[in-house]
Write a protein that holds these residues in place. Sequence first.
Motif, short mmCIF file in Angstrom:
data_model
loop_
_atom_site.label_atom_id
_atom_site.label_comp_id
_atom_site.label_asym_id
_atom_site.label_seq_id
_atom_site.Cartn_x
_atom_site.Cartn_y
_atom_site.Cartn_z
N THR A 36 38.69 122.59 65.78
CA THR A 36 39.44 122.70 64.51
C THR A 36 40.71 123.52 64.78
O THR A 36 40.96 123.92 65.90
N GLY A 37 41.48 123.75 63.73
CA GLY A 37 42.70 124.54 63.88
C GLY A 37 43.92 123.66 63.67
O GLY A 37 43.81 122.45 63.47
N ASP A 38 45.10 124.28 63.75
CA ASP A 38 46.34 123.52 63.55
C ASP A 38 46.59 122.56 64.71
O ASP A 38 47.16 121.49 64.52
N THR A 39 46.18 122.97 65.90
CA THR A 39 46.54 122.17 67.09
C THR A 39 46.00 120.73 67.01
O THR A 39 46.78 119.79 67.20
N PRO A 40 44.70 120.52 66.74
CA PRO A 40 44.20 119.14 66.77
C PRO A 40 44.44 118.34 65.49
O PRO A 40 44.08 117.16 65.43
N GLY A 132 41.48 123.58 71.69
CA GLY A 132 42.76 124.26 71.51
C GLY A 132 42.68 125.53 72.34
O GLY A 132 41.71 125.75 73.08
N ILE A 133 43.66 126.38 72.24
CA ILE A 133 43.61 127.67 72.94
C ILE A 133 44.20 128.73 72.03
O ILE A 133 45.18 128.47 71.32
N GLY A 134 43.59 129.90 72.00
CA GLY A 134 44.14 130.99 71.20
C GLY A 134 45.29 131.65 71.94
O GLY A 134 45.40 131.52 73.17
N HIS A 138 41.60 132.46 74.22
CA HIS A 138 40.23 132.06 73.90
C HIS A 138 40.09 130.53 73.82
O HIS A 138 41.06 129.83 73.54
N ARG A 167 45.93 133.44 58.09
CA ARG A 167 46.87 132.56 57.38
C ARG A 167 46.16 131.52 56.52
O ARG A 167 46.73 130.97 55.60
N LYS A 202 51.92 129.90 72.44
CA LYS A 202 50.80 129.58 73.34
C LYS A 202 51.24 129.61 74.81
O LYS A 202 50.40 129.43 75.70
P1 PGA Z 1 45.24 126.84 66.38
O1 PGA Z 1 44.02 127.64 66.97
O2 PGA Z 1 45.04 125.43 66.80
O3 PGA Z 1 45.13 127.00 64.90
O4 PGA Z 1 46.48 127.44 66.97
C1 PGA Z 1 43.63 127.38 68.28
C2 PGA Z 1 42.55 128.35 68.67
O5 PGA Z 1 42.56 129.50 68.20
O6 PGA Z 1 41.69 127.96 69.47
#
Ligand code: PGA
Length: 241
Positions: A36-40, A132-134, A138, A167, A202
């Motif tokens: 999940t998240g904005d990336t995918p 995704g990647i933080g 992470h 957010r 990122k």
């Molecule tokens: P994001 O989060 O896609 O919302 O940037 C990615 C993540 O934290 O793994």
Amino acid sequence: MRIIVVDNYEEMSKRAALMITSQVTLKPDSVLGLATGDTPLGMYEELVKLYNKKEVDFKEVRTFNLDEYYGLDPENPQSYYSFMNKNLFDKVDISKNNINMPDGMVKDVNDFCLLYENKIKTLGGIDMQVLGIGGNGHIGFNEPNVNFEAQTHLVNLNEQTIEANSRFFKSIEDVPVKAISMGIKTIMNSKKIILLANGLNKAEAIAKAVNGKINPSIPASILQLHNDVTIIIDKEAASLL
Ligand code: PGA
């Protein structure tokens, strides 16, 4: 690691959706690991478009999501369950019985985590895992100083993650401080991995994950040891490589 640098978010999303489409075409009952998240988000939009054009279907696909906030009701609009329904599951022909998500309201967490792991194994393992990647490196909710041997477990979110995810909530106090997440070992057992990232925020995490030492302080660096990882990133996320 195969690194594909594309011009922008839209292209990243299209490439990733095409990889999933190819996977599901070759193996209609694929086990997909989803994020999940904005990336995918853009990737899910592309997948829905491909589904509407009848270029892919999800009739036999099985899914496991990476993580879920602990303490959030699945019906809560901020839950990852709601995210997945809204952005993919409600828009394609996937069978609800084939969807697996960590349960954020479960009482016996350890028991649940074992069952989740066992179900992944029983279905033959994850064929393709999307990550995704933080900004802190992470993957899933496996925060820095991770145990590389961990399987699905309850994690404490770190400050940077809580801040980044605030957010989506009314206030930072509303962000859950724990989550159930697949562990690094669960992720590493996937047959194929696609990691997506876009944007300058990122870039450092990507550079450390790809070129840095394999180190628990950058959980994504462990992916250097996986034999089938494709990293699809835009120019900005690639700017420190
Ligand atoms: P994001 O989060 O896609 O919302 O940037 C990615 C993540 O934290 O793994």
